[in-house]
Design a protein around this motif. Structure first.
Motif, PDB file in Angstrom:
ATOM      1  N   GLN A 197       0.851  -1.181   0.000  1.00  0.00           N
ATOM      2  CA  GLN A 197       0.000   0.000   0.000  1.00  0.00           C
ATOM      3  C   GLN A 197       0.890   1.236   0.000  1.00  0.00           C
ATOM      4  O   GLN A 197       1.600   1.507   0.970  1.00  0.00           O
ATOM      5  CB  GLN A 197      -0.906  -0.010   1.230  1.00  0.00           C
ATOM      6  N   ARG A 200      -3.196   5.769   1.165  1.00  0.00           N
ATOM      7  CA  ARG A 200      -4.484   5.439   1.766  1.00  0.00           C
ATOM      8  C   ARG A 200      -5.458   6.562   1.468  1.00  0.00           C
ATOM      9  O   ARG A 200      -5.102   7.734   1.464  1.00  0.00           O
ATOM     10  CB  ARG A 200      -4.353   5.246   3.283  1.00  0.00           C
ATOM     11  N   ALA A 245      -2.644  -2.377  -3.177  1.00  0.00           N
ATOM     12  CA  ALA A 245      -3.980  -2.411  -2.580  1.00  0.00           C
ATOM     13  C   ALA A 245      -4.613  -1.027  -2.517  1.00  0.00           C
ATOM     14  O   ALA A 245      -5.731  -0.886  -2.012  1.00  0.00           O
ATOM     15  CB  ALA A 245      -3.904  -2.996  -1.172  1.00  0.00           C
ATOM     16  N   ASP A 246      -3.937  -0.014  -3.028  1.00  0.00           N
ATOM     17  CA  ASP A 246      -4.439   1.360  -2.960  1.00  0.00           C
ATOM     18  C   ASP A 246      -5.744   1.522  -3.732  1.00  0.00           C
ATOM     19  O   ASP A 246      -5.926   0.922  -4.790  1.00  0.00           O
ATOM     20  CB  ASP A 246      -3.434   2.335  -3.574  1.00  0.00           C
TER      21      ASP A 246
END
Length: 508
Positions: A197, A200, A245-246
């Protein structure tokens, strides 16, 4: 404190069909700070096998932990599994502390603590600092009401503490990579892989998104340090595939370019895959060669719909022209496009699917990922669906790959028919087959073939699942099924965290 992180086997098609498994980033992100705090931390990953739930509980008991931490990235459909495992664990180990975190428990904490009194505490929102403070308090036997960002039982009373401040410095906490054996995790057809990641949050107000309130404000890792971490994972652990996973890693062109240039300078052979927005791709037309040079092979573009009215309804903030141009630019720069397209909106008719199919063909994406509209109670979109009928009562099927809502003008079988027909036409048209089997770029050819193999396995599985798992005709409304909407509550959390503070290392 002896702490065990548990990744339960997930029932979703995406978890069960591929032979590859990716490491549970959320649990590893919690594990690193806990190790640094001096706790004895270990991980059991029930995805391998998958592990039967009875065996998983037996392994947890055998490990004799003082605290067990549950969480899963697909937390809505994964919650019934966590509920079953934690309940059995509480019976076997009544003194163990059970802590639960993730998107679903962040918003459904009242329901969970009412139905599952064995849960010691729920971590709401980002977990690194909150979990560190919580475990310190549990170890010392201190009261929990001074810890922001949790919900817990105080005797027979369920309590909630104020939201925890967002973490401004994402580099202040490290991922506990030492908790996994990297040789067991792969993606892209057996290539050693991790999930990471870079950022966020997301600045865009899409009404259906279940992540915006959870992460709230867009923040990013230091781009140079992040590039160095990816290079280290490759050199020390043989990692080849980096799965981002962003929600939207490319928000800042300046920051993103710095990361790309830093990764190129590391001179490592990596395959990068992830998601972004079409308008960011169009914005970055001049630096797309850097994307490719850094290792980007595929982006998932959340198109959601090719209908302008639907895009306005869900406040996507993009246009069909931009979507089409993004796909063209990616192909021009040797990057695969995976277009997501969502079906199951209430007013859809056959003509809408036909029009959508024609527009998708005009977009000409390399790959297509079909999804069903799935509302979450903490999103603005939930309010628009509250009176729709639920036709899928098994919460394990609320994973975007199963029909869950009735449509006004079409029976479920016809929605399914269009769903599968569009997939077949997009993936089996001559142009797509030529790219899959005749592409001169070996990386792209491998990627296309791997995804095609997965599709061939998923396609009949979805059909058989639909036939074996009958849908109800007279289900409850969405509001009756899930309870009162939480849009206002989520907005309050967003406002409370509008100005994040630096990560603290003070004693809890």
């Amino acid at each position: 404190m002896k702490i065990l992180l548990v990744n339960v086997p997930h029932p979703a098609i995406g978890s069960r069909i591929p032979d590859d498994h990716l490491p549970p980033l959320g649990l590893l992100a919690i594990g690193g700070p806990l190790i640094d705090e001096g706790h004895a931390v270990s991980l059991i990953d029930g995805e391998f096998g998958p592990m039967p739930l009875g065996d998983l509980v037996a392994r947890i008991v055998a490990a004799a932990p003082e605290a067990v931490l549950f969480g899963h990235s697909g937390s809505t459909s994964g919650h019934p599994v966590i509920a079953a495992v934690s309940s059995d664990l509480a019976m076997a180990m009544p003194d163990v502390k059970i802590v639960y975190g993730g998107v679903f428990p962040t918003y459904h904490w009242r329901d969970i603590l009412e139905a599952e009194p064995h849960v010691t505490a729920i971590v709401r929102g980002e977990g690194e600092e909150t979990t560190r403070r919580l475990m310190s308090a549990l170890e010392a036997g201190r009261p929990l009401d001074a810890i922001p960002g949790i919900a817990f039982r105080d005797g027979s009373v369920i309590r909630e503490t104020p939201p925890a401040a967002l973490i401004r410095d994402l580099d202040a906490y490290r991922v506990g990579w030492e908790l996994i054996d990297h040789t067991r995790y792969s993606y892209w057809g057996g290539l050693r892989a991790v999930v990471v990641q870079f950022s966020r949050g997301c600045p865009h107000p899409c009404t259906y998104c279940g992540q915006r309130g959870f992460w709230t404000r867009w923040r990013h890792r230091d781009p140079i340090r992040f590039a160095a971490e990816l290079a280290r994972l490759h050199r020390e652990h043989g990692v080849r595939v980096i799965n981002f996973a962003d929600e939207n890693p490319t928000v800042s062109k300046k920051v993103w370019r710095t990361f790309l240039e830093a990764l190129i300078a590391e001179n490592v052979d990596l395959i990068l895959v992830g998601s972004t927005r079409a308008d960011d791709i169009v914005r970055d037309a001049d630096i797309l060669p850097l994307y490719r040079q850094a290792g980007w092979v595929r982006f998932l573009l959340g198109l959601e719909s090719t209908d302008a009215a639907t895009l306005d309804l869900i406040r996507k903030g993009t246009t069909t022209t931009t979507d089409r141009e993004a796909i063209r630019l990616m192909r021009e720069n040797g990057i695969l496009s995976m277009a997501t397209w969502v079906v199951g909106f209430e007013e859809e008719r056959d003509r809408d699917y036909w029009r959508g199919l024609r527009q998708l063909l005009a977009y000409d994406p390399d790959q297509i990922q079909m999804l069903y509209v799935t509302p979450h109670r903490w999103t603005p979109y939930f309010r628009l669906t509250e009176e729709r009928r639920v036709i899928q009562l098994d919460r394990r099927r609320w994973d975007y790959k199963h029909q869950v809502l009735a449509t006004r003008h079409m029976p479920p079988w016809r929605v399914l028919l269009w769903f599968k027909l569009i997939e077949v036409i997009l993936q089996a048209r001559p142009k797509a087959l030529a790219r899959t089997y005749l592409n001169r770029d070996t990386r792209l050819r491998h990627a296309m073939r791997w995804y095609t193999r997965m599709g061939r396995r998923v396609w009949p599985h979805e059909l058989l699942s639909w036939l074996r798992d009958p849908l109800t005709r007279d289900g409850p409304t969405v509001a009756e099924f899930w309870g009162k909407g939480q849009e206002r509550e989520d907005s309050m959390v967003v406002r409370a965290n509008a100005r994040p503070v630096a990560a603290g290392r003070e004693a809890a």
